[in-house]
Design an enzyme around this catalytic site. Structure first.
Site, PDB file in Angstrom:
ATOM      1  N   SER A   1       0.741  -1.416  -0.097  1.00 45.20           N
ATOM      2  CA  SER A   1      -0.041  -0.133  -0.016  1.00 45.20           C
ATOM      3  C   SER A   1       0.935   1.229   0.063  1.00 45.20           C
ATOM      4  O   SER A   1       0.398   2.246  -0.522  1.00 45.20           O
ATOM      5  CB  SER A   1      -1.059   0.214   1.178  1.00 45.20           C
ATOM      6  OG  SER A   1      -0.333  -0.140   2.546  1.00 45.20           O
TER       7      SER A   1
ATOM      8  N   ASP B   1      -3.219   6.609  12.077  1.00 43.22           N
ATOM      9  CA  ASP B   1      -2.390   6.011  11.179  1.00 43.22           C
ATOM     10  C   ASP B   1      -0.997   6.560  11.002  1.00 43.22           C
ATOM     11  O   ASP B   1      -0.944   7.839  10.387  1.00 43.22           O
ATOM     12  CB  ASP B   1      -3.141   5.965   9.629  1.00 43.22           C
ATOM     13  CG  ASP B   1      -2.434   5.387   8.479  1.00 43.22           C
ATOM     14  OD1 ASP B   1      -1.206   4.844   8.649  1.00 43.22           O
ATOM     15  OD2 ASP B   1      -3.088   5.182   7.489  1.00 43.22           O
TER      16      ASP B   1
ATOM     17  N   HIS C   1       1.007   5.166   6.694  1.00 45.38           N
ATOM     18  CA  HIS C   1       1.116   5.726   5.277  1.00 45.38           C
ATOM     19  C   HIS C   1       1.217   7.181   5.308  1.00 45.38           C
ATOM     20  O   HIS C   1       1.471   7.853   6.360  1.00 45.38           O
ATOM     21  CB  HIS C   1      -0.589   5.461   4.879  1.00 45.38           C
ATOM     22  CG  HIS C   1      -0.763   4.126   4.618  1.00 45.38           C
ATOM     23  ND1 HIS C   1      -1.555   3.244   5.823  1.00 45.38           N
ATOM     24  CD2 HIS C   1      -0.490   3.100   3.846  1.00 45.38           C
ATOM     25  CE1 HIS C   1      -1.427   1.971   5.587  1.00 45.38           C
ATOM     26  NE2 HIS C   1      -1.156   1.917   4.424  1.00 45.38           N
TER      27      HIS C   1
END
Length: 466
Positions: free
Chosen positions: A204, A445, A448
């Site tokens: 990702s 998060d 990312h």
């Protein structure tokens, strides 16, 4: 006169009756008939013998094939002395399970000899060390695009859309110490990509870099001259005017695994086939420019190995570092055997750091990347989210490949950007609990990256080398 016994075989009765007829007419053509009769007799008896021989040989051959299969399955050298493209197809998917699990035996794939010659050590493509520098606040020329103007933006990365109140993370420009980066030029890059396939392969984080690339490139292509096509684990953006594609291939472990579904890959048991990447290489082999990454998925505990020749579902459990090393060796074997650096450009993106522990950059600090709005200014900072033994292992593998692979060393420059993560400002697939909402750090998060942001700089660095 010849007496015919009705118990004789039919073909013998036929022959004897023919002989009777022949005796009556032998005065008319004695020599010709006799030769013809001998020919028929020989043919019949030969066919009987031949049919019997075929049955016997088939029986022997079946027995021999069984022995050869048994011998192959029982010979450990036959299991691993192969090239990647000769491997039998594996059937790993999210439903795959290990019938039993044992400790890792130390087994390694014995790759076939006969690879392309490596042309020296990996060369440094940059005139200066573009990966060594500092972040400079620049709100006059950055960001390179607006979040709302990119139709391919992901909800996981669209931080402003999901409530981030500040824009500071948009405005940081990477400045190398010894030189200036060439200014981003989308049209120039499309010209370099004309008639070519550019493909990102990985997890990702690499998908985030791919989305960044689409956002950087799409504005110069008319809407009716561009398209995007999702196909299972490969998604393709096409610019019709340039006959070029920018693609993303989901392959988080590089080798085949039960996590190869790009959407549904949250599994309790992670299984990989350490000697097979045919499923992925069949997709990437025809790309002209390849950008690989692999790291994040190796930071989640032990993995299980299911060798391509294992017939009984017996898995071997291995720690993440050695598991990643096996996957990197398989990937390196493919590169070494298939890449001509004069025809195909290959890049490997080093590990993307995380910022899970605030105390690492702020003594006595609590929490993580949540509510961080400026980069780290300590130039020697290195957090626990970037594993040094892993980086050393990757460097060792890449060095062996020489000039066939170029490295985008994004780790140190990204270490400084504790402010660049989505934290709570992204779409989450499950609703947050009251307890989580009361403690934002608990669900932030810090892996990312927001867009526009840090991955845009990774692509600016890639632009320097294309």
């Amino acid at each position: 006169m010849i007496i015919v016994d009705t118990k004789w075989p039919t073909h013998k009765i036929i022959i004897l009756r023919m002989m009777q007829k022949w005796q009556k007419k032998k005065a008319q053509f004695p020599v010709l008939a006799f030769v013809f009769l001998i020919f028929i007799l020989c043919s019949i008896f030969y066919n009987e013998r031949y049919i019997h021989q075929i049955h016997q040989e088939n029986s022997n051959n079946n027995h021999q094939i069984t022995n050869l299969v048994d011998a192959y399955d029982n010979n450990p050298f036959n299991h691993f002395n192969h090239t990647l493209d000769e491997l039998p197809p594996v059937a790993l998917d999210r439903s795959s399970k290990c019938e039993s699990t044992v400790k890792y035996s130390g087994q390694e794939a014995k790759w076939a000899v006969g690879k392309q010659e490596v042309t020296g050590r990996r060369e440094s493509l940059e005139r200066c060390d573009v990966f060594s520098g500092k972040w400079v606040f620049d709100n006059s020329t950055y960001p390179l695009y607006n979040e709302s103007d990119c139709p391919y933006m992901s909800d996981q990365l669209a931080c402003h859309k999901h409530g981030r109140p500040d824009f500071d993370y948009h405005y940081w420009r990477w400045q190398p110490y010894g030189c200036d980066l060439k200014r981003w030029n989308a049209t120039e890059l499309w010209e370099k990509l004309r008639g070519k396939r550019l493909m990102f392969v990985g997890d990702s984080l690499n998908r985030g870099q791919w989305i960044s690339m689409l956002c950087l490139l799409q504005s110069v292509i008319p809407a009716n001259k561009r398209s995007i096509t999702p196909q299972a684990h490969l998604t393709t953006f096409r610019a019709e005017e340039y006959n070029a594609t920018v693609e993303f291939l989901w392959a988080p472990l590089l080798v085949e695994s039960n996590s190869d579904d790009p959407v549904d890959h949250r599994l309790d048991e992670r299984i990989m086939c350490p000697d097979s990447l045919l499923r992925h290489s069949s997709e990437w082999k025809n790309a002209d420019i390849l950008i690989f990454n692999s790291y994040l998925w190796w930071r989640q505990g032990p993995v299980k190995l299911l060798w391509s020749t294992e017939r009984n579902g017996v898995c071997q459990e291995i720690d993440e570092l050695r598991g990643m090393n096996l996957a990197m060796e398989a990937w390196a074997e493919w590169i070494d055997s298939n890449v001509d650096p004069l025809e195909k450009k290959v890049f490997f993106v080093t590990m993307s750091p995380t910022h899970q522990l605030r105390e690492e950059w702020e003594p006595q600090g609590k929490g993580n990347c949540y509510n961080q709005r400026t980069p780290i200014d300590n130039t020697s900072y290195w957090g626990s989210g970037s594993d040094l033994p892993t980086m050393q292992m990757v460097d060792k593998v890449l060095n062996r490949l020489g000039s066939k692979v170029s490295v985008l060393n994004i780790t140190q420059l990204s270490e400084y950007r504790k402010d660049g993560h989505p934290s709570i400002y992204r779409k989450f697939w499950e609703p947050r609990t009251p307890e989580q909402l009361a403690n934002p750090s608990s669900y932030s998060d810090c892996i990312h990256w927001c867009l526009p942001g840090v991955p845009d700089v990774w692509n600016e660095l890639l632009f320097q080398f294309l």
